[in-house]
Design a protein around this motif. Sequence first.
Motif, PDB file in Angstrom:
ATOM      1  N   UNK A  76      -3.033  -7.349 -10.601  1.00 27.00           N
ATOM      2  CA  UNK A  76      -1.675  -7.430 -10.161  1.00 27.00           C
ATOM      3  C   UNK A  76      -1.267  -8.129  -9.019  1.00 27.00           C
ATOM      4  N   UNK A  77      -2.314  -8.429  -8.441  1.00 27.44           N
ATOM      5  CA  UNK A  77      -2.117  -9.300  -6.991  1.00 27.44           C
ATOM      6  C   UNK A  77      -1.423  -8.182  -6.010  1.00 27.44           C
ATOM      7  N   UNK A  78      -1.987  -7.070  -6.101  1.00 27.77           N
ATOM      8  CA  UNK A  78      -1.269  -6.013  -5.338  1.00 27.77           C
ATOM      9  C   UNK A  78      -2.233  -5.190  -4.257  1.00 27.77           C
ATOM     10  N   UNK A  79      -2.022  -5.119  -3.112  1.00 26.08           N
ATOM     11  CA  UNK A  79      -2.409  -4.183  -2.326  1.00 26.08           C
ATOM     12  C   UNK A  79      -1.785  -2.942  -2.013  1.00 26.08           C
ATOM     13  N   UNK A  80      -2.529  -1.687  -1.913  1.00 28.89           N
ATOM     14  CA  UNK A  80      -2.017  -0.618  -1.736  1.00 28.89           C
ATOM     15  C   UNK A  80      -2.469   0.203  -0.382  1.00 28.89           C
ATOM     16  N   UNK A  81      -1.677   0.855  -0.260  1.00 29.33           N
ATOM     17  CA  UNK A  81      -2.110   1.947   1.237  1.00 29.33           C
ATOM     18  C   UNK A  81      -1.544   3.256   0.801  1.00 29.33           C
ATOM     19  N   UNK A  82      -2.405   4.306   0.722  1.00 27.81           N
ATOM     20  CA  UNK A  82      -2.085   5.518   0.519  1.00 27.81           C
ATOM     21  C   UNK A  82      -2.374   6.266   1.887  1.00 27.81           C
ATOM     22  N   UNK A  83      -1.223   7.200   2.259  1.00 28.96           N
ATOM     23  CA  UNK A  83      -1.543   8.082   3.425  1.00 28.96           C
ATOM     24  C   UNK A  83      -1.134   9.408   2.746  1.00 28.96           C
ATOM     25  N   UNK A  84      -2.406  10.364   3.413  1.00 29.54           N
ATOM     26  CA  UNK A  84      -2.170  11.683   2.826  1.00 29.54           C
ATOM     27  C   UNK A  84      -1.953  12.436   4.199  1.00 29.54           C
ATOM     28  N   UNK A  85      -1.540  13.899   3.924  1.00 28.90           N
ATOM     29  CA  UNK A  85      -1.360  14.623   5.107  1.00 28.90           C
ATOM     30  C   UNK A  85      -0.536  13.991   6.323  1.00 28.90           C
ATOM     31  N   UNK A  86       0.566  13.440   5.758  1.00 26.04           N
ATOM     32  CA  UNK A  86       1.402  12.611   6.844  1.00 26.04           C
ATOM     33  C   UNK A  86       1.848  13.457   7.835  1.00 26.04           C
ATOM     34  N   UNK A  87       1.917  12.847   9.117  1.00 23.77           N
ATOM     35  CA  UNK A  87       2.178  13.374  10.088  1.00 23.77           C
ATOM     36  C   UNK A  87       3.662  12.581  10.714  1.00 23.77           C
ATOM     37  N   UNK A  88       4.276  13.181  11.462  1.00 18.20           N
ATOM     38  CA  UNK A  88       5.481  12.826  12.240  1.00 18.20           C
ATOM     39  C   UNK A  88       5.160  11.418  12.823  1.00 18.20           C
ATOM     40  N   UNK A  89       4.058  11.370  13.486  1.00 18.33           N
ATOM     41  CA  UNK A  89       3.604  10.201  14.267  1.00 18.33           C
ATOM     42  C   UNK A  89       3.334   8.988  13.347  1.00 18.33           C
ATOM     43  N   UNK A  90       3.144   9.144  12.046  1.00 16.72           N
ATOM     44  CA  UNK A  90       3.142   8.122  11.154  1.00 16.72           C
ATOM     45  C   UNK A  90       4.307   7.214  10.835  1.00 16.72           C
ATOM     46  N   UNK A  91       5.315   7.755  11.644  1.00 14.74           N
ATOM     47  CA  UNK A  91       6.632   6.829  11.163  1.00 14.74           C
ATOM     48  C   UNK A  91       6.720   5.693  11.956  1.00 14.74           C
ATOM     49  N   UNK A  92       7.135   4.666  11.156  1.00 18.61           N
ATOM     50  CA  UNK A  92       6.910   3.225  11.473  1.00 18.61           C
ATOM     51  C   UNK A  92       7.414   2.203  10.654  1.00 18.61           C
ATOM     52  N   UNK A  93       7.463   1.263  11.082  1.00 18.96           N
ATOM     53  CA  UNK A  93       7.630   0.010   9.773  1.00 18.96           C
ATOM     54  C   UNK A  93       6.071  -0.284   9.725  1.00 18.96           C
ATOM     55  N   UNK A  94       5.806  -0.308   8.399  1.00 16.54           N
ATOM     56  CA  UNK A  94       4.548  -0.821   7.870  1.00 16.54           C
ATOM     57  C   UNK A  94       4.419  -2.209   7.008  1.00 16.54           C
ATOM     58  N   UNK A  95       3.521  -3.062   7.864  1.00 16.59           N
ATOM     59  CA  UNK A  95       3.531  -4.343   7.397  1.00 16.59           C
ATOM     60  C   UNK A  95       2.255  -4.861   6.729  1.00 16.59           C
ATOM     61  N   UNK A  96       2.327  -5.600   5.637  1.00 21.55           N
ATOM     62  CA  UNK A  96       1.239  -6.092   5.095  1.00 21.55           C
ATOM     63  C   UNK A  96       0.872  -7.599   5.661  1.00 21.55           C
ATOM     64  N   UNK A  97      -0.271  -7.735   5.650  1.00 18.78           N
ATOM     65  CA  UNK A  97      -0.906  -9.083   6.281  1.00 18.78           C
ATOM     66  C   UNK A  97      -2.038  -9.635   5.474  1.00 18.78           C
ATOM     67  N   UNK A  98      -2.323 -10.858   5.545  1.00 19.47           N
ATOM     68  CA  UNK A  98      -3.425 -11.510   4.924  1.00 19.47           C
ATOM     69  C   UNK A  98      -3.953 -12.652   5.609  1.00 19.47           C
ATOM     70  N   UNK A  99      -5.146 -12.989   5.290  1.00 16.05           N
ATOM     71  CA  UNK A  99      -5.656 -14.203   5.882  1.00 16.05           C
ATOM     72  C   UNK A  99      -6.826 -14.670   4.641  1.00 16.05           C
ATOM     73  N   UNK A 100      -6.833 -16.054   4.656  1.00 18.32           N
ATOM     74  CA  UNK A 100      -8.055 -16.310   3.441  1.00 18.32           C
ATOM     75  C   UNK A 100      -9.147 -16.619   4.116  1.00 18.32           C
ATOM     76  N   UNK A 101      -9.609 -16.187   5.277  1.00 23.79           N
ATOM     77  CA  UNK A 101     -10.958 -15.796   5.926  1.00 23.79           C
ATOM     78  C   UNK A 101     -11.420 -14.592   5.916  1.00 23.79           C
ATOM     79  N   UNK A 102     -12.489 -14.462   5.031  1.00 25.20           N
ATOM     80  CA  UNK A 102     -12.928 -13.225   4.764  1.00 25.20           C
ATOM     81  C   UNK A 102     -13.878 -12.623   6.011  1.00 25.20           C
ATOM     82  N   UNK A 103     -14.167 -13.497   6.864  1.00 23.16           N
ATOM     83  CA  UNK A 103     -15.144 -13.214   8.045  1.00 23.16           C
ATOM     84  C   UNK A 103     -14.555 -13.949   9.434  1.00 23.16           C
TER      85      UNK A 103
END
Length: 126
Positions: A76-103
Amino acid sequence: QVHLVESGGGSAQAGGSLTLSCQASGYSFNGGRMAWFRQAPGKEREAVASIRTSVGDTEFADTVKGRCTISRDPAKNTLFLQINNLLVSDTAIYYCAGTNQAYGGDSLNPSTYDSWGQGTQVTVSS
């Protein structure tokens, strides 16, 4: 050209869970790395988690270690992020990033990545 679009942000209660998605186009899940970063108001962008998309090995920031899962669905060409036990300090703008360099470079350093999504807001209330 890599194009990344995040979704799944919103409001959540502390102690709950949230799953973010990042739809990627122009990116090969057979190689490279993808990651999630976040930026709270008045703070610098910080790493959350990264994954080498061909082999699936992951790294996590200490702030989310044990509460967070990063995964991908190459079909599905999709990346996921699951966060459990959320904290108020998790409040933010979340960004996805990518690079073609594996290392090479630090997988949790923003400078390692050359493609970014527009971000999705996550607000956690107590």
